[in-house]
Write a protein that holds these residues in place. Structure first.
Motif, short mmCIF file in Angstrom:
data_model
loop_
_atom_site.label_atom_id
_atom_site.label_comp_id
_atom_site.label_asym_id
_atom_site.label_seq_id
_atom_site.Cartn_x
_atom_site.Cartn_y
_atom_site.Cartn_z
N SER A 23 -62.60 -30.51 17.13
CA SER A 23 -61.18 -30.12 17.36
C SER A 23 -60.20 -31.25 16.77
O SER A 23 -59.24 -30.92 16.09
N GLY A 24 -60.78 -32.54 16.93
CA GLY A 24 -59.81 -33.53 16.49
C GLY A 24 -59.98 -33.72 15.00
O GLY A 24 -58.85 -33.97 14.26
N ARG A 25 -60.81 -33.42 14.35
CA ARG A 25 -60.97 -33.26 12.85
C ARG A 25 -60.14 -32.09 12.25
O ARG A 25 -59.59 -32.42 11.22
N MET A 26 -60.19 -30.92 13.05
CA MET A 26 -59.53 -29.79 12.54
C MET A 26 -57.95 -30.13 12.77
O MET A 26 -57.16 -29.92 11.80
N ARG A 27 -57.32 -30.97 13.96
CA ARG A 27 -56.12 -31.16 14.04
C ARG A 27 -55.75 -32.33 12.92
O ARG A 27 -54.55 -32.20 12.70
N ARG A 28 -56.47 -33.12 12.65
CA ARG A 28 -56.01 -34.01 11.72
C ARG A 28 -55.80 -33.62 10.31
O ARG A 28 -54.99 -33.60 9.86
N ALA A 29 -56.63 -32.69 10.13
CA ALA A 29 -56.56 -31.98 8.73
C ALA A 29 -55.18 -31.15 8.78
O ALA A 29 -54.52 -30.95 7.92
N PHE A 30 -55.00 -30.25 9.99
CA PHE A 30 -53.75 -29.45 10.08
C PHE A 30 -52.50 -30.34 9.87
O PHE A 30 -51.51 -29.87 9.20
N LEU A 31 -52.62 -31.47 10.73
CA LEU A 31 -51.56 -32.41 10.65
C LEU A 31 -51.18 -32.85 8.85
O LEU A 31 -50.03 -33.06 8.73
N LYS A 32 -52.22 -33.47 8.47
CA LYS A 32 -52.14 -33.78 7.03
C LYS A 32 -51.50 -32.68 6.27
O LYS A 32 -50.65 -32.89 5.46
N GLY A 33 -51.86 -31.59 6.41
CA GLY A 33 -51.36 -30.32 5.72
C GLY A 33 -50.02 -30.12 6.07
O GLY A 33 -49.18 -29.89 4.81
#
Length: 179
Positions: free
Chosen positions: A149-159
């Motif tokens: 979930s942390g990896r997914m959130r980081r990718a979302f935030l960078k997008g």
């Protein structure tokens, strides 16, 4: 004559680096020995890996944008996730200036610690059942879910950072904002 002296000096210096690397590897094994030897405590759920708060928050709501309306706040949230997860895949590997002998000593130390951990956990009969009954397996799955979930959130935030034309770290390291 000067070349011979230079070659002898380089060989002597590389020997010093190898000796220091071996000592560093031995120190690393010594420091990690207690954790590897007490690995069965995790199987009995007597010792648990702590999940950082930022990962628990990401697990609860990975797409939360509250208070993330500026590039600086997005970048700060990405930095918190980087601290918990380590560098993202878009980041170039850090050049730490280590010698090959130091990297080899690190690899040998990790292999030795893994062997110790495997030895201490292999003697437990019915280890899989013990992990299930003690709750250790469920906690391990929870840790992995929080990391994902942390990896997914980081990718979302960078997008989101790219969409808002933010500079890294609020966007991937390769992204250049348009003027």
């Amino acid at each position: 004559m000067k070349r011979l002296l230079l070659a002898v000096s380089l060989v002597a210096l590389s020997g010093c680096n190898a000796g220091r690397s071996a000592m560093g590897g031995a120190e690393q094994v010594g420091a990690g020995f207690a954790a590897a030897a007490t690995a069965p405590l995790e199987d009995f759920n007597l010792r648990r890996q702590m999940i950082p708060t930022v990962l628990l928050q990401a697990e609860a709501n990975p797409y939360d944008l509250r208070n993330l309306n500026q590039c600086t706040t997005i970048g700060a949230e990405v930095a918190r996730l980087d601290e918990a997860l380590g560098p993202d895949t878009d980041e170039p590997p850090r050049q730490d200036g280590s010698y090959l002998s130091e990297r080899a000593a690190d690899a040998a130390a990790k292999a030795a610690l893994n062997a110790i951990r495997d030895t201490t956990t292999d003697f437990i009969p019915g280890r899989n059942w013990i992990r299930r009954l003690s709750g250790a397996e469920q906690h391990s799955k929870h840790v992995q879910s929080a990391i994902q979930s942390g990896r997914m959130r980081r990718a979302f935030l960078k997008g989101m950072g790219m969409q808002r034309n933010c500079a890294p770290p609020a966007a991937p390291s390769w992204f250049r904002p348009h003027p």
